[in-house]
Write an enzyme that holds these catalytic residues in place. Structure first.
Site, short mmCIF file in Angstrom:
data_model
loop_
_atom_site.label_atom_id
_atom_site.label_comp_id
_atom_site.label_asym_id
_atom_site.label_seq_id
_atom_site.Cartn_x
_atom_site.Cartn_y
_atom_site.Cartn_z
N ASP A 69 0.87 -1.18 0.00
CA ASP A 69 0.00 0.00 0.00
C ASP A 69 0.90 1.22 0.00
O ASP A 69 1.89 1.28 0.73
CB ASP A 69 -0.94 0.02 1.20
CG ASP A 69 -2.16 0.87 0.89
OD1 ASP A 69 -2.96 0.48 0.01
OD2 ASP A 69 -2.33 1.94 1.52
N GLY A 150 0.34 6.59 -11.95
CA GLY A 150 -0.12 7.37 -10.80
C GLY A 150 0.41 8.79 -10.82
O GLY A 150 0.31 9.50 -11.83
P1 ITT Z 1 -3.77 -2.32 -5.08
O1 ITT Z 1 -4.37 -1.84 -3.79
O2 ITT Z 1 -4.61 -3.29 -5.81
O3 ITT Z 1 -2.35 -2.79 -4.90
P2 ITT Z 1 -3.96 0.49 -5.81
O4 ITT Z 1 -3.73 1.23 -7.09
O5 ITT Z 1 -5.28 0.67 -5.13
O6 ITT Z 1 -3.65 -1.05 -6.07
P3 ITT Z 1 -2.56 1.79 -3.59
O7 ITT Z 1 -3.81 1.96 -2.83
O8 ITT Z 1 -1.35 1.31 -2.88
O9 ITT Z 1 -2.78 0.81 -4.83
O10 ITT Z 1 -2.08 3.09 -4.35
C1 ITT Z 1 -2.69 4.28 -4.24
C2 ITT Z 1 -2.42 5.12 -5.43
O11 ITT Z 1 -1.16 5.76 -5.24
C3 ITT Z 1 -2.31 4.43 -6.79
O12 ITT Z 1 -3.54 4.21 -7.38
C4 ITT Z 1 -1.49 5.45 -7.55
O13 ITT Z 1 -2.30 6.50 -8.01
C5 ITT Z 1 -0.56 5.98 -6.48
N1 ITT Z 1 0.73 5.29 -6.51
C6 ITT Z 1 1.07 4.12 -5.91
N2 ITT Z 1 2.33 3.80 -6.20
C7 ITT Z 1 2.82 4.79 -6.99
C8 ITT Z 1 4.05 5.03 -7.63
O14 ITT Z 1 5.06 4.17 -7.54
N3 ITT Z 1 4.17 6.14 -8.36
C9 ITT Z 1 3.16 7.01 -8.49
N4 ITT Z 1 1.96 6.85 -7.93
C10 ITT Z 1 1.78 5.75 -7.19
#
Ligand code: ITT
Length: 192
Positions: A69, A150
């Site tokens: 996360d 992201g």
């Molecule tokens: P899972 O929970 O299925 O793993 P998710 O996209 O919901 O996928 P997170 O809640 O961890 O994952 O991530 C939150 C958001 O943060 C994600 O949708 C991206 O917009 C951003 N994010 C995560 N990792 C990133 C990265 O390495 N670089 C840029 N943005 C990132």
């Protein structure tokens, strides 16, 4: 060779994990193990969400697994979007909507310091472990670059001239929150 399930529905994360782990691990997707479901993510911290996702997949499959996360924490926004990074611009929003919202909120703001924090929860041989990775940097004035995902186009790590989205994947992975957390996980597994 250790085989482990990555409890994510985010294909970008899956690709990064496979690049970071290289030949050290066999990383299976949810699809590989026949799990086609949304994973609940209802906690108020990234650590809590990582734990919730890993436990959910472990309970469903009984397989060794881990979850990641991640949150982008912006100092001038008191740590937002943080744990709400995925749906910052509202339900059903995409990466562009989230970036647009951050750009609007950061318009004219001088203090642009931010960090990405990544928590990984691994369940391995019935034990639970947490690994953390963090990278400090700043929010740029506008999006730049098309790699990554992201918030990568608007985050430039300290001491770098490029945003994460302008870097080739090996450079981002060598510096990033996720890269750092995964290296700790790999080192731990290598010692077992
Ligand atoms: P899972 O929970 O299925 O793993 P998710 O996209 O919901 O996928 P997170 O809640 O961890 O994952 O991530 C939150 C958001 O943060 C994600 O949708 C991206 O917009 C951003 N994010 C995560 N990792 C990133 C990265 O390495 N670089 C840029 N943005 C990132």
């Amino acid at each position: 060779m250790i085989s482990i399930v990555f409890a994510t529905n985010n294909q970008h994360k899956l690709r990064e994990l496979r690049e970071i782990a290289g030949n050290a691990l066999i990383i299976k997707s949810l699809k590989d193990v026949g799990l086609d479901t949304d994973i609940p993510e209802t906690q108020e911290t990234i650590e809590g969400n990582a734990r919730q996702k890993a436990r959910f997949v472990y309970e469903k499959t009984g397989l060794d697994c881990f979850a990641d996360d991640t949150g982008l924490e912006i100092a001038a926004l008191y740590g937002r979007p943080g744990v709400y990074s995925a749906r910052y611009a509202g339900e059903g929003c995409n990466f562009d909507d989230n970036i647009k919202k951050v750009m609007e909120e950061m318009q004219g703001v001088e203090d642009r310091r931010a960090c990405f924090r990544c928590s990984i929860c691994m369940i391995y041989r019935q034990n639970e472990y947490m690994f953390e990775g963090r990278i400090d940097g700043e929010i740029t004035q506008g999006p730049s670059g098309s790699d990554g995902f992201g918030y990568d186009p608007v985050f430039r790590p300290d001491k770098q001239s490029q945003t994460f989205a302008e870097m080739p994947p090996y450079l981002k992975n060598g510096l990033s929150h996720r890269g750092r957390a995964v290296q700790k996980m790999l080192q731990y597994l290598a010692r077992l």
